[in-house]
Design an enzyme around this catalytic site. Structure first.
Site, PDB file in Angstrom:
ATOM      1  CG  ASP A   1       0.775 -15.859  12.017  1.00  0.00           C
ATOM      2  OD1 ASP A   1      -0.031 -15.168  11.381  1.00  0.00           O
ATOM      3  OD2 ASP A   1       0.533 -17.029  12.375  1.00  0.00           O
TER       4      ASP A   1
ATOM      5  CE  LYS B   1      -6.157  -1.162   5.591  1.00  0.00           C
ATOM      6  NZ  LYS B   1      -5.283  -0.354   4.717  1.00  0.00           N
TER       7      LYS B   1
ATOM      8  CD  GLU C   1      -2.980   1.079   2.294  1.00  0.00           C
ATOM      9  OE1 GLU C   1      -3.072   0.059   3.013  1.00  0.00           O
ATOM     10  OE2 GLU C   1      -3.698   2.085   2.437  1.00  0.00           O
TER      11      GLU C   1
HETATM   12  P1  NAD Z   1       8.863 -22.855  16.508  1.00  0.00           P
HETATM   13  O1  NAD Z   1       8.231 -24.004  17.180  1.00  0.00           O
HETATM   14  O2  NAD Z   1       9.354 -23.034  15.114  1.00  0.00           O
HETATM   15  O3  NAD Z   1      10.103 -22.320  17.388  1.00  0.00           O
HETATM   16  C1  NAD Z   1      10.013 -22.107  18.759  1.00  0.00           C
HETATM   17  C2  NAD Z   1      10.958 -23.025  19.481  1.00  0.00           C
HETATM   18  O4  NAD Z   1      12.309 -22.614  19.246  1.00  0.00           O
HETATM   19  C3  NAD Z   1      10.795 -22.955  20.977  1.00  0.00           C
HETATM   20  O5  NAD Z   1       9.757 -23.804  21.390  1.00  0.00           O
HETATM   21  C4  NAD Z   1      12.181 -23.354  21.496  1.00  0.00           C
HETATM   22  O6  NAD Z   1      12.261 -24.746  21.646  1.00  0.00           O
HETATM   23  C5  NAD Z   1      13.118 -22.940  20.361  1.00  0.00           C
HETATM   24  N1  NAD Z   1      13.941 -21.750  20.653  1.00  0.00           N
HETATM   25  C6  NAD Z   1      15.234 -21.563  20.273  1.00  0.00           C
HETATM   26  N2  NAD Z   1      15.695 -20.374  20.671  1.00  0.00           N
HETATM   27  C7  NAD Z   1      14.688 -19.763  21.322  1.00  0.00           C
HETATM   28  C8  NAD Z   1      14.549 -18.480  21.993  1.00  0.00           C
HETATM   29  N3  NAD Z   1      15.554 -17.594  22.055  1.00  0.00           N
HETATM   30  N4  NAD Z   1      13.353 -18.175  22.539  1.00  0.00           N
HETATM   31  C9  NAD Z   1      12.337 -19.038  22.490  1.00  0.00           C
HETATM   32  N5  NAD Z   1      12.413 -20.251  21.908  1.00  0.00           N
HETATM   33  C10 NAD Z   1      13.576 -20.626  21.323  1.00  0.00           C
HETATM   34  O7  NAD Z   1       7.935 -21.570  16.469  1.00  0.00           O
HETATM   35  P2  NAD Z   1       6.797 -21.014  17.397  1.00  0.00           P
HETATM   36  O8  NAD Z   1       7.195 -19.630  17.752  1.00  0.00           O
HETATM   37  O9  NAD Z   1       6.439 -21.937  18.520  1.00  0.00           O
HETATM   38  O10 NAD Z   1       5.565 -20.951  16.393  1.00  0.00           O
HETATM   39  C11 NAD Z   1       5.424 -19.936  15.446  1.00  0.00           C
HETATM   40  C12 NAD Z   1       4.717 -20.432  14.207  1.00  0.00           C
HETATM   41  O11 NAD Z   1       3.472 -21.055  14.537  1.00  0.00           O
HETATM   42  C13 NAD Z   1       4.383 -19.338  13.256  1.00  0.00           C
HETATM   43  O12 NAD Z   1       4.818 -19.718  11.964  1.00  0.00           O
HETATM   44  C14 NAD Z   1       2.864 -19.292  13.281  1.00  0.00           C
HETATM   45  O13 NAD Z   1       2.374 -18.869  12.023  1.00  0.00           O
HETATM   46  C15 NAD Z   1       2.487 -20.685  13.581  1.00  0.00           C
HETATM   47  N6  NAD Z   1       1.159 -20.965  14.147  1.00  0.00           N
HETATM   48  C16 NAD Z   1       0.297 -19.995  14.547  1.00  0.00           C
HETATM   49  C17 NAD Z   1      -0.940 -20.319  15.079  1.00  0.00           C
HETATM   50  C18 NAD Z   1      -1.857 -19.213  15.550  1.00  0.00           C
HETATM   51  O14 NAD Z   1      -1.445 -18.067  15.629  1.00  0.00           O
HETATM   52  N7  NAD Z   1      -3.125 -19.497  15.878  1.00  0.00           N
HETATM   53  C19 NAD Z   1      -1.300 -21.652  15.225  1.00  0.00           C
HETATM   54  C20 NAD Z   1      -0.399 -22.658  14.826  1.00  0.00           C
HETATM   55  C21 NAD Z   1       0.831 -22.294  14.298  1.00  0.00           C
END
Ligand code: NAD
Length: 427
Positions: free
Chosen positions: A280, A264, A86
């Site tokens: 996300d 928005k 945008e």
């Molecule tokens: P992930 O599981 O890929 O990574 C997180 C993991 O990384 C942690 O659990 C930990 O084990 C590790 N880690 C390493 N260094 C870390 C640090 N400094 N701090 C914290 N953890 C560290 O990712 P996530 O963040 O659990 O999930 C994000 C993804 O999930 C996004 O892509 C999102 O789109 C998706 N998602 C979103 C929804 C929703 O919003 N409703 C639902 C399902 C999935």
């Protein structure tokens, strides 16, 4: 029955390589060689990386990244990469930040980095009794959750608190369990979903309930980022501009039709940084709008007031579940670069910067609306898009856009006429 090439039932599409998928889509949609090669070019996202990120990949979608300048946040200057399609969004942040830079810029803070996972328990004859039976097991719940993610625990995150509510629903009373988990520098969806799924059978066993949904809540109200800023009344054009902005805010605070557009505008800034950093956007958008309705009616995410000195004070609070690890943040090379440009070291720092960008965006939108109207600034940039739509290329784009703005008529038909005139003049 459809003939091959006209049916969407393509068995094994996901097993094809990218070229095979492009072939199938080209047959279906009648794509020519040029159109195919456009899809084949994945730009600066390597094709194999894209292929691993989502399913059935055929190409990529490039979105411009612009840099917002002039931002000073908590005493530190930052350049802000913003990914958005945008026009005016990046310029709006630059302008807002310029007008408060000399007064110190933005001050930010955050409530924490805790996420909420929910487990739904149904078919309970004694929901109130069951709720207490669950709460008595907090120590066990902590151990079960923390065992799911030793890395997170090692980094200082992990389980923080157990909550349980009896919820009246059209299907009867349910017990809803909340696991509060500090996910540190991760957005944390996968982390907390795993914990909820691990815990659910135990909860069912302890209570006799049927366990159903096990998923995070995007209303991440334990992860609220805050930004505030004072714009000197002389720096923004005087008391009339200030009062116009205040009246615009009062309108948004009282009317959901206006609040939706007001918010928005805030999300124009917020989502652009969320996207640029590989986070996300839907999770953040869902959280923001749910938070805007937390008092039972949908309202403004920001607040605007006059200070005792007559200056304009803006504040913004919204849930910002963003990470530096996890999801696409580490996978997408552009997201990594965006984080490097931002110079943020923690997810909290990133969220605070994003909140400041949201407030800056809101200031500019309100100022434009309260003074010249939104179209004047917007149309100058939009004119370029109209020129391109009319067929202008290269230097023609700027020339046609300038002509449209000069005439005050940013329209396709005018752009086509201007382009023809330009080409006739050249020929
Ligand atoms: P992930 O599981 O890929 O990574 C997180 C993991 O990384 C942690 O659990 C930990 O084990 C590790 N880690 C390493 N260094 C870390 C640090 N400094 N701090 C914290 N953890 C560290 O990712 P996530 O963040 O659990 O999930 C994000 C993804 O999930 C996004 O892509 C999102 O789109 C998706 N998602 C979103 C929804 C929703 O919003 N409703 C639902 C399902 C999935």
């Amino acid at each position: 029955m459809n003939h091959p090439g006209t049916t969407s039932r393509i068995a094994g599409f996901h097993k094809l390589d990218r070229t095979g998928r492009i072939d199938a889509v080209a047959r279906f949609a009648g794509l020519d060689v040029q159109e195919r090669s456009h899809l084949e070019n994945t730009g600066n996202l390597p094709a194999d990386v894209a292929d691993h990120m989502i399913e059935n990949v055929i190409g990529t979608m490039n979105i411009p990244i612009g840099i917002a300048t002039n931002m000073r946040i908590d005493g530190r200057d930052r350049l802000i990469p913003m990914a958005t399609e945008e026009s005016s969004v990046v310029a709006a942040v630059c302008n807002a930040a310029r007008q408060c830079y000399d007064n110190g810029g933005f001050t930010t803070s955050m409530s924490g980095t805790e996420m909420i996972a929910q487990v739904q328990l149904t078919d309970l004859p004694d929901p109130h009794h069951a709720r207490l039976r669950i709460l008595e097991r907090e120590a066990e719940v902590r151990d079960l959750c923390n065992a799911c993610d030793p890395v997170l625990v090692r980094l200082g995150g992990g389980f923080r608190e157990l909550q349980a509510r009896v919820l009246d629903t059209p299907g009867g009373a349910m017990v809803i369990v909340h696991l509060i988990v500090d996910t540190r520098d991760a957005m944390g969806a996968n982390a907390v979903n795993t914990m909820a799924e691990t815990l659910a059978p135990h909860l069912a066993q302890w209570t006799g309930a049927t366990s159903r949904l096990r998923i995070l809540s995007n209303l991440a109200d334990r992860r609220v980022a805050r930004a505030r800023c004072v714009w000197k009344v002389d720096a923004i054009g005087g008391p009339e501009v200030r009062d116009g902005i205040l009246a615009a805010y009062h309108f948004a605070a009282a009317d959901p039709y206006r609040a939706a557009t007001h918010n928005k505008g805030i999300m124009n800034g917020v989502s652009a940084v969320v996207l640029a950093t590989g986070n996300d956007t839907r999770a953040v958008e869902a959280g923001a709008h749910a938070y805007a309705a937390r008092h039972g009616h949908y309202g403004s995410l920001s607040m605007w007031e006059a200070t005792p000195e007559g200056d304009l004070a803006g504040s913004l609070e919204l849930p910002l579940a963003v990470g530096l690890v996890g999801g696409a943040t580490r996978v997408h090379p552009t997201a990594q670069l965006a984080l490097k440009i931002l110079g943020v070291g923690t997810a909290e720092e990133l969220a605070r910067v994003i909140a400041a960008v949201g407030l800056a965006q809101n200031f500019s939108a309100l100022k434009a609306l309260a003074t010249t109207g939104i179209q004047k600034g917007h149309m100058a940039l939009h004119a370029r898009n109209i020129a391109i739509m009319a067929g202008a290329t290269g230097e023609e784009v700027e020339a046609v856009a300038r002509a449209l703005v000069a005439q005050g008529r940013v329209r396709m038909d005018v752009a086509e006429a201007e382009l023809q005139a330009l080409r006739r003049g050249r020929g």
